[in-house]
Design an enzyme around this catalytic site. Structure first.
Site, PDB file in Angstrom:
ATOM      1  N   LYS A  52     -10.677 -41.118-129.187  1.00  0.00           N
ATOM      2  CA  LYS A  52     -11.696 -40.181-128.703  1.00  0.00           C
ATOM      3  C   LYS A  52     -12.657 -39.796-129.837  1.00  0.00           C
ATOM      4  CE  LYS A  52      -8.485 -38.670-125.173  1.00  0.00           C
ATOM      5  NZ  LYS A  52      -7.524 -37.654-124.684  1.00  0.00           N
ATOM      6  N   GLN A  96      -4.821 -32.067-126.333  1.00  0.00           N
ATOM      7  CA  GLN A  96      -4.181 -33.342-125.990  1.00  0.00           C
ATOM      8  C   GLN A  96      -2.794 -33.099-125.378  1.00  0.00           C
ATOM      9  OE1 GLN A  96      -5.481 -36.531-126.210  1.00  0.00           O
ATOM     10  NE2 GLN A  96      -3.605 -37.178-125.199  1.00  0.00           N
ATOM     11  N   ASP A 119     -11.943 -32.026-119.954  1.00  0.00           N
ATOM     12  CA  ASP A 119     -10.883 -32.819-119.315  1.00  0.00           C
ATOM     13  C   ASP A 119     -10.840 -32.583-117.801  1.00  0.00           C
ATOM     14  OD1 ASP A 119      -9.533 -34.627-120.920  1.00  0.00           O
ATOM     15  OD2 ASP A 119      -8.145 -33.146-121.748  1.00  0.00           O
TER      16      ASP A 119
HETATM   17  C1  BQF Z   1      -6.296 -49.561-122.753  1.00  0.00           C
HETATM   18  C2  BQF Z   1      -2.873 -40.888-121.543  1.00  0.00           C
HETATM   19  C3  BQF Z   1      -0.719 -40.746-120.496  1.00  0.00           C
HETATM   20  C4  BQF Z   1      -0.529 -39.467-121.011  1.00  0.00           C
HETATM   21  C5  BQF Z   1      -1.491 -38.884-121.796  1.00  0.00           C
HETATM   22  C6  BQF Z   1      -7.514 -47.579-123.643  1.00  0.00           C
HETATM   23  C7  BQF Z   1      -6.505 -45.409-123.644  1.00  0.00           C
HETATM   24  C8  BQF Z   1      -5.330 -45.966-123.165  1.00  0.00           C
HETATM   25  C9  BQF Z   1      -5.264 -47.318-122.899  1.00  0.00           C
HETATM   26  C10 BQF Z   1      -6.605 -43.956-123.898  1.00  0.00           C
HETATM   27  C11 BQF Z   1      -4.110 -41.584-121.882  1.00  0.00           C
HETATM   28  C12 BQF Z   1      -4.357 -42.965-121.392  1.00  0.00           C
HETATM   29  C13 BQF Z   1      -5.035 -40.958-122.720  1.00  0.00           C
HETATM   30  C14 BQF Z   1      -6.350 -48.123-123.124  1.00  0.00           C
HETATM   31  C15 BQF Z   1      -6.309 -41.630-123.164  1.00  0.00           C
HETATM   32  C16 BQF Z   1      -5.795 -43.387-121.594  1.00  0.00           C
HETATM   33  O1  BQF Z   1      -7.132 -50.355-123.204  1.00  0.00           O
HETATM   34  O2  BQF Z   1      -5.431 -49.902-121.925  1.00  0.00           O
HETATM   35  C17 BQF Z   1      -7.599 -46.227-123.893  1.00  0.00           C
HETATM   36  O3  BQF Z   1      -7.010 -43.584-124.975  1.00  0.00           O
HETATM   37  N1  BQF Z   1      -6.259 -43.034-122.916  1.00  0.00           N
HETATM   38  C18 BQF Z   1      -4.754 -39.639-123.169  1.00  0.00           C
HETATM   39  O4  BQF Z   1      -5.549 -39.043-123.907  1.00  0.00           O
HETATM   40  O5  BQF Z   1      -3.630 -39.022-122.828  1.00  0.00           O
HETATM   41  C19 BQF Z   1      -2.674 -39.594-122.060  1.00  0.00           C
HETATM   42  C20 BQF Z   1      -1.879 -41.449-120.747  1.00  0.00           C
END
Ligand code: BQF
Length: 293
Positions: A52, A96, A119
């Protein structure tokens, strides 16, 4: 079968945002500013927050990372949230998830000023979204809407089956796809772990949104020929053939499902990247006061 390329789309979105930020700044406006609070050492959370922050750099936003030890008290975290709420330089911020077990995520989410809730998790934004009012949309559903829009996927009158009923993905996705307009006007079935004949429900779908959090859960013979498949899962499984010993898979058995469908999102490189791009879109909206004021 056509891949729905989250890498390509997220890069397009980020260049559009970067161009808009350049214009704003040239006219004397302030740079959008996203802050992120990261509690503890969860490896996945650290990767997500870093991506991010990196995206903020790519689009020309200012970013601030606030790191706290896992043993921070709920009261201390609420104080940080309040400081970010009060800080006029911060346009939007995220805490987060997941948070350590001794901290009530709902109480933290409620403490975030809904006008900075990029968010889209605050109940005010959820309620406004459900009523079709301007709101910060939760980043993953917003990213999925952008995939449908940018690939011109027809949604009106389609039967969409959402698998998983979380507050962050499944439930808002079901609301957004049943709303009036594009992308929307779907007939939506929201399914979950207690659904009686899940394969039977999924087989009726023109559009499948898989967000149950179980690796490779959706099987090839559950998918109607020509269906559009959106895979929200991010699951790390063992893979002895990789040097890391693991690999990422979605909630869809990609090998078996891909040959049957018209369009499918890959994992990695699909919805996850669009989630981060959607967070950037929300942060620009927060800075421009597009939703509130
Ligand atoms: C990709 C998230 C579960 C719990 C908390 C690219 C992300 C993930 C995968 C990413 C996620 C999932 C995020 C890929 C943010 C998505 O190429 O497959 C990017 O950064 N995510 C989060 O902040 O908290 C989570 C999933």
């Amino acid at each position: 079968m056509q891949l729905l390329d989250g890498k390509l789309l997220s890069e397009n979105i980020k260049s559009e945002l970067a161009a808009e930020v350049d214009q704003m700044v040239a006219k004397g406006a302030k740079r959008p500013h996203l802050a992120a609070v990261l509690v503890g050492e969860n490896a996945a959370s650290q990767v997500y927050v870093q991506s991010k922050i990196r995206s903020c750099e790519q689009v020309g936003f200012k970013s601030t990372l606030i790191r706290q030890e896992a043993d921070i008290t709920e009261a201390e975290l609420l104080k940080i949230v309040d400081q970010l709420n009060q800080d006029p330089d911060v346009d939007g911020f995220i805490v987060q998830l997941p948070l350590p077990k001794h901290i009530d995520e709902e109480r933290i989410t409620l403490a975030i000023d809904h006008r900075k809730d990029v968010d889209g998790f605050h109940p005010i934004n959820f309620g406004r979204m459900a009523q079709g009012l301007p709101a910060f949309l939760p980043a993953t559903p917003y990213g999925i809407l952008e995939i449908l829009r940018r690939y011109n996927i027809e949604t009106a009158g389609k039967h969409c089956v959402v698998v998983g009923r979380s507050n962050i993905v499944g439930t808002p996705m079901s609301i957004l796809l049943s709303r009036k307009g594009y992308p929307g006007d779907c007939t939506v079935t929201l399914t979950h772990s207690r659904t009686k004949d899940l394969p039977g429900e999924v087989r009726r779908a023109d559009i499948i949104v898989a967000a149950i959090g179980i690796p490779q859960f959706i099987k090839g013979d559950w998918v109607k020929d020509g269906a559009v498949v959106i895979d929200v899962g991010i699951n790390r499984i063992e893979d002895a053939s990789r040097k890391s010993g693991t690999r990422l898979v979605g909630d869809v058995d990609f090998e078996a499902v891909a040959p049957k469908c018209s369009h499918i999102t890959p994992v990695p490189g699909g919805v996850g990247l669009m989630t981060v791009a959607a967070l950037m879109m929300n942060t620009l909206k927060a800075c421009k006061k597009e939703i509130y004021q």
